[in-house]
Design a protein around this motif. Structure first.
Motif, PDB file in Angstrom:
ATOM      1  N   ALA A   4      80.401  66.753  12.166  1.00  0.00           N
ATOM      2  CA  ALA A   4      80.221  66.296  13.537  1.00  0.00           C
ATOM      3  C   ALA A   4      78.912  65.529  13.675  1.00  0.00           C
ATOM      4  O   ALA A   4      77.916  65.864  13.051  1.00  0.00           O
ATOM      5  N   LEU A   5      78.945  64.494  14.463  1.00  0.00           N
ATOM      6  CA  LEU A   5      77.756  63.702  14.733  1.00  0.00           C
ATOM      7  C   LEU A   5      76.930  64.416  15.784  1.00  0.00           C
ATOM      8  O   LEU A   5      77.463  64.905  16.767  1.00  0.00           O
ATOM      9  N   SER A   6      75.627  64.467  15.608  1.00  0.00           N
ATOM     10  CA  SER A   6      74.769  65.124  16.581  1.00  0.00           C
ATOM     11  C   SER A   6      74.196  64.118  17.560  1.00  0.00           C
ATOM     12  O   SER A   6      73.808  63.030  17.177  1.00  0.00           O
ATOM     13  N   THR A   7      74.136  64.492  18.821  1.00  0.00           N
ATOM     14  CA  THR A   7      73.431  63.692  19.814  1.00  0.00           C
ATOM     15  C   THR A   7      72.399  64.574  20.503  1.00  0.00           C
ATOM     16  O   THR A   7      71.974  64.280  21.611  1.00  0.00           O
ATOM     17  N   ALA A   8      71.989  65.651  19.836  1.00  0.00           N
ATOM     18  CA  ALA A   8      70.970  66.528  20.383  1.00  0.00           C
ATOM     19  C   ALA A   8      69.611  65.825  20.306  1.00  0.00           C
ATOM     20  O   ALA A   8      69.359  65.052  19.380  1.00  0.00           O
ATOM     21  N   PRO A   9      68.733  66.092  21.283  1.00  0.00           N
ATOM     22  CA  PRO A   9      67.393  65.512  21.234  1.00  0.00           C
ATOM     23  C   PRO A   9      66.651  65.918  19.958  1.00  0.00           C
ATOM     24  O   PRO A   9      66.949  66.955  19.364  1.00  0.00           O
ATOM     25  N   ALA A  10      65.698  65.089  19.568  1.00  0.00           N
ATOM     26  CA  ALA A  10      64.924  65.369  18.354  1.00  0.00           C
ATOM     27  C   ALA A  10      64.339  66.773  18.424  1.00  0.00           C
ATOM     28  O   ALA A  10      63.824  67.200  19.456  1.00  0.00           O
ATOM     29  N   GLY A  11      64.441  67.493  17.323  1.00  0.00           N
ATOM     30  CA  GLY A  11      63.910  68.849  17.250  1.00  0.00           C
ATOM     31  C   GLY A  11      64.832  69.910  17.814  1.00  0.00           C
ATOM     32  O   GLY A  11      64.504  71.085  17.800  1.00  0.00           O
ATOM     33  N   GLN A  16      71.613  74.474  19.895  1.00  0.00           N
ATOM     34  CA  GLN A  16      70.588  74.656  20.928  1.00  0.00           C
ATOM     35  C   GLN A  16      70.862  73.752  22.128  1.00  0.00           C
ATOM     36  O   GLN A  16      70.657  74.169  23.276  1.00  0.00           O
ATOM     37  N   ALA A  17      71.313  72.536  21.860  1.00  0.00           N
ATOM     38  CA  ALA A  17      71.632  71.613  22.950  1.00  0.00           C
ATOM     39  C   ALA A  17      72.746  72.185  23.821  1.00  0.00           C
ATOM     40  O   ALA A  17      72.668  72.122  25.058  1.00  0.00           O
ATOM     41  N   TYR A  18      73.767  72.756  23.193  1.00  0.00           N
ATOM     42  CA  TYR A  18      74.860  73.341  23.981  1.00  0.00           C
ATOM     43  C   TYR A  18      74.386  74.530  24.802  1.00  0.00           C
ATOM     44  O   TYR A  18      74.802  74.704  25.954  1.00  0.00           O
ATOM     45  N   VAL A  19      73.523  75.358  24.256  1.00  0.00           N
ATOM     46  CA  VAL A  19      72.986  76.496  25.017  1.00  0.00           C
ATOM     47  C   VAL A  19      72.203  75.986  26.221  1.00  0.00           C
ATOM     48  O   VAL A  19      72.377  76.470  27.345  1.00  0.00           O
ATOM     49  N   ARG A  20      71.355  74.994  26.004  1.00  0.00           N
ATOM     50  CA  ARG A  20      70.562  74.416  27.090  1.00  0.00           C
ATOM     51  C   ARG A  20      71.471  73.819  28.167  1.00  0.00           C
ATOM     52  O   ARG A  20      71.277  74.061  29.365  1.00  0.00           O
ATOM     53  N   VAL A  21      72.471  73.048  27.756  1.00  0.00           N
ATOM     54  CA  VAL A  21      73.382  72.411  28.705  1.00  0.00           C
ATOM     55  C   VAL A  21      74.192  73.463  29.463  1.00  0.00           C
ATOM     56  O   VAL A  21      74.396  73.345  30.676  1.00  0.00           O
ATOM     57  N   ALA A  22      74.647  74.497  28.778  1.00  0.00           N
ATOM     58  CA  ALA A  22      75.401  75.572  29.443  1.00  0.00           C
ATOM     59  C   ALA A  22      74.539  76.250  30.502  1.00  0.00           C
ATOM     60  O   ALA A  22      75.019  76.529  31.616  1.00  0.00           O
ATOM     61  N   VAL A  45      77.009  66.387  33.562  1.00  0.00           N
ATOM     62  CA  VAL A  45      75.930  66.917  32.715  1.00  0.00           C
ATOM     63  C   VAL A  45      76.282  66.765  31.232  1.00  0.00           C
ATOM     64  O   VAL A  45      75.436  66.375  30.424  1.00  0.00           O
ATOM     65  N   LEU A  46      77.526  67.051  30.877  1.00  0.00           N
ATOM     66  CA  LEU A  46      77.937  66.883  29.476  1.00  0.00           C
ATOM     67  C   LEU A  46      77.847  65.419  29.044  1.00  0.00           C
ATOM     68  O   LEU A  46      77.313  65.114  27.977  1.00  0.00           O
ATOM     69  N   ALA A  47      78.364  64.523  29.865  1.00  0.00           N
ATOM     70  CA  ALA A  47      78.337  63.096  29.513  1.00  0.00           C
ATOM     71  C   ALA A  47      76.908  62.595  29.368  1.00  0.00           C
ATOM     72  O   ALA A  47      76.595  61.864  28.426  1.00  0.00           O
ATOM     73  N   GLN A  48      76.033  62.998  30.267  1.00  0.00           N
ATOM     74  CA  GLN A  48      74.652  62.537  30.199  1.00  0.00           C
ATOM     75  C   GLN A  48      73.912  63.080  28.984  1.00  0.00           C
ATOM     76  O   GLN A  48      73.065  62.407  28.422  1.00  0.00           O
ATOM     77  N   GLU A 157      83.585  75.705  24.411  1.00  0.00           N
ATOM     78  CA  GLU A 157      84.317  76.904  24.827  1.00  0.00           C
ATOM     79  C   GLU A 157      83.405  77.834  25.627  1.00  0.00           C
ATOM     80  O   GLU A 157      83.836  78.416  26.626  1.00  0.00           O
ATOM     81  N   ALA A 158      82.151  77.962  25.228  1.00  0.00           N
ATOM     82  CA  ALA A 158      81.207  78.814  25.958  1.00  0.00           C
ATOM     83  C   ALA A 158      80.975  78.267  27.365  1.00  0.00           C
ATOM     84  O   ALA A 158      80.938  79.033  28.333  1.00  0.00           O
ATOM     85  N   ILE A 159      80.850  76.953  27.482  1.00  0.00           N
ATOM     86  CA  ILE A 159      80.662  76.339  28.797  1.00  0.00           C
ATOM     87  C   ILE A 159      81.895  76.556  29.665  1.00  0.00           C
ATOM     88  O   ILE A 159      81.795  76.947  30.824  1.00  0.00           O
ATOM     89  N   CYS A 160      83.072  76.354  29.102  1.00  0.00           N
ATOM     90  CA  CYS A 160      84.308  76.534  29.873  1.00  0.00           C
ATOM     91  C   CYS A 160      84.530  77.983  30.263  1.00  0.00           C
ATOM     92  O   CYS A 160      85.087  78.262  31.327  1.00  0.00           O
ATOM     93  N   GLN A 161      84.064  78.895  29.424  1.00  0.00           N
ATOM     94  CA  GLN A 161      84.255  80.317  29.696  1.00  0.00           C
ATOM     95  C   GLN A 161      83.467  80.758  30.937  1.00  0.00           C
ATOM     96  O   GLN A 161      83.919  81.597  31.691  1.00  0.00           O
ATOM     97  N   VAL A 162      82.298  80.171  31.129  1.00  0.00           N
ATOM     98  CA  VAL A 162      81.478  80.571  32.283  1.00  0.00           C
ATOM     99  C   VAL A 162      81.624  79.635  33.473  1.00  0.00           C
ATOM    100  O   VAL A 162      81.144  79.935  34.552  1.00  0.00           O
ATOM    101  N   LEU A 163      82.291  78.518  33.282  1.00  0.00           N
ATOM    102  CA  LEU A 163      82.358  77.497  34.324  1.00  0.00           C
ATOM    103  C   LEU A 163      82.932  78.018  35.629  1.00  0.00           C
ATOM    104  O   LEU A 163      82.457  77.669  36.715  1.00  0.00           O
ATOM    105  N   LEU A 164      83.934  78.856  35.564  1.00  0.00           N
ATOM    106  CA  LEU A 164      84.555  79.375  36.779  1.00  0.00           C
ATOM    107  C   LEU A 164      84.231  80.837  37.042  1.00  0.00           C
ATOM    108  O   LEU A 164      84.760  81.425  37.990  1.00  0.00           O
TER     109      LEU A 164
END
Length: 166
Positions: A4-11, A16-22, A45-48, A157-164
């Motif tokens: 998978a290609l990463s688009t997480a910020p440097a460092g 970690q990016a998914y945890v922060r976004v969630a 938020v995900l798109a940005q 999946e973690a984001i979708c699990q808590v979304l509602l």
């Protein structure tokens, strides 16, 4: 499977990016009762946070008048398909099975529905309400082949699990 290609910020790792976004999504939607508002917030938020890898990010919601059909909901990206029957394409497969679909090459997926020909890989995650009923599917497309991997599946999946439920 392609890495998978990463688009997480440097460092920051992708995990970690998914945890922060969630956490960001949960904080914004806390107390919001509208599913539409919650879905719109998550798509934005995900798109940005994951552009340009996330070419199209949005939700197809279960149509209450046609419960075996998805209708386009809040999204970020190019024009989406308006309706998708359960069992058709990647979104319909996720809705029918209740399981995440991670597709490296959508053009090789049986019955793929091409809403935008630039989409080459896709991940679709079911979104369930607290009572276990299917509310929607989160659809994320990429212009790259093999763009999504286990980190994306776990994070989305973690984001979708808590979304509602948040």
């Amino acid at each position: 499977m392609a890495e998978a290609l990463s688009t997480a910020p440097a460092g920051e790792t992708l995990e970690q990016a998914y945890v922060r976004v969630a956490e960001e999504i949960a904080a914004i939607v806390a107390g919001e009762t509208s599913e539409t508002a919650r879905f719109a917030t998550a798509a934005c938020v995900l798109a940005q946070n994951f552009a340009p890898r996330f070419f199209w990010t949005g939700f197809y919601v279960v149509d209450p008048l046609k419960p075996a059909e998805l209708v386009v909901g809040p999204y970020q990206g190019t024009l989406g398909c308006l309706r998708i029957p359960f069992g058709k394409g990647v979104c319909g497969a996720a809705a029918a099975s209740g399981e995440t679909q991670l597709v490296e090459d959508v053009h090789a997926f049986p019955g793929h529905i091409a809403c935008d020909s630039r989409s080459n890989s896709e991940i679709v995650v079911p979104v369930f309400r607290a009572d276990g009923s299917l509310a929607a599917v989160l659809d994320v497309d990429s212009e790259s082949l093999g763009a999504f991997g286990p980190e994306d599946r776990d994070g989305l999946e973690a984001i979708c699990q808590v979304l509602l439920t948040a």
